[in-house]
Design a protein around this motif. Sequence first.
Motif, PDB file in Angstrom:
ATOM      1  N   THR A 140       4.213  -1.251  10.793  1.00 20.99           N
ATOM      2  CA  THR A 140       4.521  -2.681  10.747  1.00 20.99           C
ATOM      3  C   THR A 140       3.982  -3.352  12.011  1.00 20.99           C
ATOM      4  N   SER A 141       3.999  -4.659  12.029  1.00 24.22           N
ATOM      5  CA  SER A 141       3.548  -5.394  13.217  1.00 24.22           C
ATOM      6  C   SER A 141       4.508  -5.191  14.389  1.00 24.22           C
ATOM      7  N   PHE A 142       5.700  -4.668  14.124  1.00 19.93           N
ATOM      8  CA  PHE A 142       6.688  -4.396  15.181  1.00 19.93           C
ATOM      9  C   PHE A 142       6.688  -2.933  15.604  1.00 19.93           C
ATOM     10  N   GLY A 143       5.760  -2.168  15.059  1.00 19.94           N
ATOM     11  CA  GLY A 143       5.708  -0.744  15.345  1.00 19.94           C
ATOM     12  C   GLY A 143       6.112   0.057  14.126  1.00 19.94           C
ATOM     13  N   PRO A 144       6.106   1.376  14.226  1.00 22.13           N
ATOM     14  CA  PRO A 144       6.440   2.214  13.072  1.00 22.13           C
ATOM     15  C   PRO A 144       7.910   2.092  12.680  1.00 22.13           C
ATOM     16  N   GLN A 145       8.150   1.959  11.392  1.00 18.12           N
ATOM     17  CA  GLN A 145       9.516   1.894  10.850  1.00 18.12           C
ATOM     18  C   GLN A 145       9.802   3.224  10.154  1.00 18.12           C
ATOM     19  N   HIS A 146      10.784   3.956  10.653  1.00 24.19           N
ATOM     20  CA  HIS A 146      11.136   5.259  10.099  1.00 24.19           C
ATOM     21  C   HIS A 146      11.781   5.075   8.724  1.00 24.19           C
ATOM     22  N   ILE A 147      11.243   5.765   7.735  1.00 31.09           N
ATOM     23  CA  ILE A 147      11.799   5.696   6.381  1.00 31.09           C
ATOM     24  C   ILE A 147      12.538   7.002   6.132  1.00 31.09           C
ATOM     25  N   LYS A 148      13.849   6.929   6.265  1.00 34.65           N
ATOM     26  CA  LYS A 148      14.668   8.141   6.173  1.00 34.65           C
ATOM     27  C   LYS A 148      15.108   8.443   4.747  1.00 34.65           C
ATOM     28  N   LYS A 149      15.168   7.400   3.932  1.00 32.04           N
ATOM     29  CA  LYS A 149      15.709   7.541   2.595  1.00 32.04           C
ATOM     30  C   LYS A 149      14.868   6.691   1.641  1.00 32.04           C
ATOM     31  N   TYR A 150      14.615   7.218   0.464  1.00 25.84           N
ATOM     32  CA  TYR A 150      13.845   6.467  -0.523  1.00 25.84           C
ATOM     33  C   TYR A 150      14.676   5.312  -1.075  1.00 25.84           C
ATOM     34  N   LYS A 151      14.013   4.168  -1.208  1.00 19.95           N
ATOM     35  CA  LYS A 151      14.613   3.002  -1.858  1.00 19.95           C
ATOM     36  C   LYS A 151      13.552   2.375  -2.746  1.00 19.95           C
ATOM     37  N   GLU A 152      13.953   1.884  -3.903  1.00 21.07           N
ATOM     38  CA  GLU A 152      12.997   1.270  -4.825  1.00 21.07           C
ATOM     39  C   GLU A 152      12.277   0.082  -4.213  1.00 21.07           C
ATOM     40  N   VAL A 153      12.883  -0.574  -3.253  1.00 21.37           N
ATOM     41  CA  VAL A 153      12.264  -1.735  -2.616  1.00 21.37           C
ATOM     42  C   VAL A 153      10.946  -1.361  -1.920  1.00 21.37           C
ATOM     43  N   TYR A 154      10.739  -0.077  -1.627  1.00 26.99           N
ATOM     44  CA  TYR A 154       9.497   0.371  -0.987  1.00 26.99           C
ATOM     45  C   TYR A 154       8.314   0.414  -1.960  1.00 26.99           C
ATOM     46  N   GLU A 155       8.582   0.318  -3.258  1.00 27.44           N
ATOM     47  CA  GLU A 155       7.496   0.318  -4.240  1.00 27.44           C
ATOM     48  C   GLU A 155       6.780  -1.024  -4.171  1.00 27.44           C
ATOM     49  N   SER A 156       5.468  -0.997  -3.954  1.00 24.45           N
ATOM     50  CA  SER A 156       4.710  -2.230  -3.788  1.00 24.45           C
ATOM     51  C   SER A 156       3.235  -1.978  -4.078  1.00 24.45           C
ATOM     52  N   VAL A 157       2.526  -3.020  -4.490  1.00 23.11           N
ATOM     53  CA  VAL A 157       1.072  -2.915  -4.629  1.00 23.11           C
ATOM     54  C   VAL A 157       0.372  -3.623  -3.480  1.00 23.11           C
ATOM     55  N   ASP A 158       1.161  -4.120  -2.526  1.00 22.08           N
ATOM     56  CA  ASP A 158       0.568  -4.703  -1.322  1.00 22.08           C
ATOM     57  C   ASP A 158      -0.085  -3.584  -0.513  1.00 22.08           C
ATOM     58  N   ASN A 159      -1.063  -3.924   0.298  1.00 19.20           N
ATOM     59  CA  ASN A 159      -1.717  -2.925   1.145  1.00 19.20           C
ATOM     60  C   ASN A 159      -0.790  -2.581   2.310  1.00 19.20           C
ATOM     61  N   ILE A 160      -0.235  -1.383   2.299  1.00 13.42           N
ATOM     62  CA  ILE A 160       0.715  -0.937   3.320  1.00 13.42           C
ATOM     63  C   ILE A 160       0.231   0.392   3.886  1.00 13.42           C
ATOM     64  N   ASN A 161       0.228   0.495   5.205  1.00 13.21           N
ATOM     65  CA  ASN A 161      -0.179   1.731   5.875  1.00 13.21           C
ATOM     66  C   ASN A 161       1.043   2.549   6.267  1.00 13.21           C
ATOM     67  N   TYR A 162       0.876   3.865   6.174  1.00 15.15           N
ATOM     68  CA  TYR A 162       1.958   4.795   6.495  1.00 15.15           C
ATOM     69  C   TYR A 162       1.449   5.895   7.414  1.00 15.15           C
ATOM     70  N   LEU A 163       2.358   6.432   8.193  1.00  9.64           N
ATOM     71  CA  LEU A 163       2.119   7.620   8.999  1.00  9.64           C
ATOM     72  C   LEU A 163       3.162   8.651   8.604  1.00  9.64           C
ATOM     73  N   ALA A 164       2.725   9.863   8.362  1.00  7.27           N
ATOM     74  CA  ALA A 164       3.636  10.964   8.069  1.00  7.27           C
ATOM     75  C   ALA A 164       3.443  12.000   9.167  1.00  7.27           C
ATOM     76  N   PHE A 165       4.514  12.275   9.920  1.00  9.92           N
ATOM     77  CA  PHE A 165       4.445  13.211  11.043  1.00  9.92           C
ATOM     78  C   PHE A 165       5.075  14.542  10.662  1.00  9.92           C
TER      79      PHE A 165
END
Length: 186
Positions: A140-165
Amino acid sequence: IFNELNQELMDTENVTVENIALGDVIGNKEIYFNENKKEDANFLDRNLHFIDVPDEETKKVEMTTFDDYYSKNLSNELIDIFILDVNGYELNVLQGSIGSLDNICCVNFSMNSFQVHSKNHFKDYFQFFKENNFELFKVTSFGPQHIKKYKEVYESVDNINYLAFNKKFLIKILEDKKDSVYVLRD
């Protein structure tokens, strides 16, 4: 596409350009493209004739898995960041990388409208990374947002970048009921 990329990167230090496609199988695979928009070439038959944006051409290309490439060319080398930008085929490439994931610190990928054609959803990526011992972060523009739990709201066709560590390379420095904070190992 390969010749253009090779020409552009030929003098770049520490870059090797390979004329091979990555996926979840080894063999020949048909790639779809439009001569006027080669950057959108992909392995998905998007069937966009109804909006007058057809992928008019196809070509057979050699495909391998990252596991096969890794074992032949990089065996046991640590990979700091594995960047995927393959127009909706990211999950297929990841499925062909399962044996190498233990040596990858971070995977960078994006999701966008190509996911509609691949029928891969955010939940599929979330589950894949959880099953393979990775922590997922949305860029995000505020830095990485940790996604700890799946939520349907994360489903999107917008261009979104992710990092998996890879958790193997993370140190948990804070954990409370609300949040966990991680840093990369040295």
